[in-house]
Write an enzyme that holds these catalytic residues in place. Structure first.
Site, mmCIF file in Angstrom:
data_model
loop_
_atom_site.group_PDB
_atom_site.id
_atom_site.type_symbol
_atom_site.label_atom_id
_atom_site.label_comp_id
_atom_site.label_asym_id
_atom_site.label_seq_id
_atom_site.Cartn_x
_atom_site.Cartn_y
_atom_site.Cartn_z
ATOM 1 N N ASP A 102 0.015 1.753 -1.478
ATOM 2 C CA ASP A 102 -0.389 1.831 -0.081
ATOM 3 C C ASP A 102 0.875 1.769 0.790
ATOM 4 O O ASP A 102 1.855 2.440 0.490
ATOM 5 C CB ASP A 102 -1.392 0.711 0.212
ATOM 6 C CG ASP A 102 -2.031 0.797 1.588
ATOM 7 O OD1 ASP A 102 -2.756 1.764 1.842
ATOM 8 O OD2 ASP A 102 -1.799 -0.124 2.400
ATOM 9 N N TYR A 230 0.444 -1.208 10.592
ATOM 10 C CA TYR A 230 -0.283 -0.320 11.486
ATOM 11 C C TYR A 230 0.375 -0.114 12.848
ATOM 12 O O TYR A 230 0.605 1.015 13.271
ATOM 13 C CB TYR A 230 -1.735 -0.798 11.610
ATOM 14 C CG TYR A 230 -2.403 -0.792 10.266
ATOM 15 C CD1 TYR A 230 -2.751 0.412 9.654
ATOM 16 C CD2 TYR A 230 -2.606 -1.970 9.553
ATOM 17 C CE1 TYR A 230 -3.300 0.439 8.387
ATOM 18 C CE2 TYR A 230 -3.155 -1.951 8.279
ATOM 19 C CZ TYR A 230 -3.497 -0.741 7.695
ATOM 20 O OH TYR A 230 -4.016 -0.717 6.435
ATOM 21 N N HIS A 290 -8.424 4.761 -3.925
ATOM 22 C CA HIS A 290 -7.173 4.264 -3.339
ATOM 23 C C HIS A 290 -6.678 3.026 -4.080
ATOM 24 O O HIS A 290 -5.500 2.695 -3.999
ATOM 25 C CB HIS A 290 -7.399 3.959 -1.858
ATOM 26 C CG HIS A 290 -6.137 3.698 -1.092
ATOM 27 N ND1 HIS A 290 -5.110 4.618 -0.998
ATOM 28 C CD2 HIS A 290 -5.718 2.618 -0.382
ATOM 29 C CE1 HIS A 290 -4.119 4.121 -0.263
ATOM 30 N NE2 HIS A 290 -4.468 2.910 0.119
#
Length: 313
Positions: A102, A230, A290
């Site tokens: 990730d 983020y 994922h």
């Protein structure tokens, strides 16, 4: 699992939680993503240790059992690059293999680009080479309810997550993000509203696993995780045309929702990523999500060890 040793290592004034197993001369350092911690690598750590490597996984600063930086809202992904390099220096490791999942893939590649002498090879799962900056994710090409867009808005995810206990947030994210669709909320929804409470955990993710994650996020909260990656994803890295010149492996589940990001499938399958990582090999796992390393640990472990051993010949 009981053979994994835990410690805190001080790096630039922060105590980072480090998990370690194995005594091999060659060192493998695992870098987690979100909503993960060191524990996400439990299967891989044991496998590479059994294959003769020294395995290290740590919680990034602000995650799990590691200290929070003094000013989390000023942190960027480039701080993680420094964390990895400085941790290697503190542990006296001159050269390592980096494995990132990730957003952990981003510092894995960037440490190799910025400090090539420190990295023997790179393996990433779920995310290819991405350079932080305004074009890192094409938010404008997805609906305004796109989860990254929502989580980049200060205060919005905090309010959304705050309606639930930590364990429920982790459960919801793991369940939502193990699907092949990109999580997108409607105009009157938040991302947590996309979760159907009747949906069971994925079969490869146990209540015990959920408790392990939740117990550490109860300590750290989500403050730093929302900043890095983020809210800092669009901050320029300051790097110009970085290249990763070591051997690299990208493992992608065919059902990974990231394939549905605008341009991502062409970037990976079309070989564009090789412009940045010339020695890149990509392997696809047909039913992989994922979280492919937790979903199919034996298959992923085999791919990792075969790649590592190939570099050792």
């Amino acid at each position: 699992m009981e053979n994994i040793q835990h410690s805190h290592v001080e790096v630039k004034g922060l105590k980072l939680h480090v998990a370690e197993i194995g005594t091999g001369e060659k060192v493998v350092v695992f870098l987690h993503g979100f909503p993960e911690i060191w524990y996400t690598w439990r299967y891989q750590m044991i496998a590479v240790a059994n294959a003769g490597y020294r395995a290290i996984a740590f919680d990034f600063g602000g995650y799990g059992l590691s200290d929070h930086p003094a000013e989390p809202e000023k942190a960027t992904i480039m701080d993680l690059v420094d964390d990895v390099k400085d941790l290697l220096d503190t542990l006296g490791i001159s050269n390592a293999i980096l494995i990132g999942k990730d957003f952990g893939a981003i510092p894995a590649y960037l440490v190799a680009a910025v400090h090539p002498e420190k990295v023997a090879s790179v393996i990433t799962l779920g995310v290819p080479f991405i350079l932080p900056g305004p074009s890192a994710v094409q938010n404008h090409l997805l609906p305004k309810g796109f989860y990254i867009t929502r989580w980049q808005e200060p205060g919005r995810a905090e309010t959304d997550f705050g309606r639930f206990d930590v364990k429920s947030v982790i459960r919801n994210i793991y369940t939502l993000f193990s699907k092949s669709e990109v999580p997108v909320a409607g105009d009157e929804q938040e991302i947590m509203d996309l979760f159907n409470p009747s949906t069971p955990l994925p079969p490869w993710f146990s209540e015990e696993d959920l408790t392990a994650y939740a117990s550490q996020y109860e300590k750290s909260g989500f403050r730093f995780a929302l900043q890095v990656p983020y809210r800092s994803l669009t901050v320029e890295s300051g790097l110009i045309d970085p290249k990763v010149n070591v051997p690299a492996l990208l493992i992608m589940g065919e059902k990974d929702y990231c394939f549905n990001f605008p341009g991502m499938e062409d970037y990976i399958r079309g070989g564009v990523a090789k412009n940045f990582v010339p020695k890149l090999e990509t392997i696809y796992i047909p039913e992989g999500s994922h979280f492919v390393h937790e979903q199919f640990p034996e298959q992923v472990n085999k791919l990792i060890i075969e790649f590592l051993d190939k570099q050792s010949i």
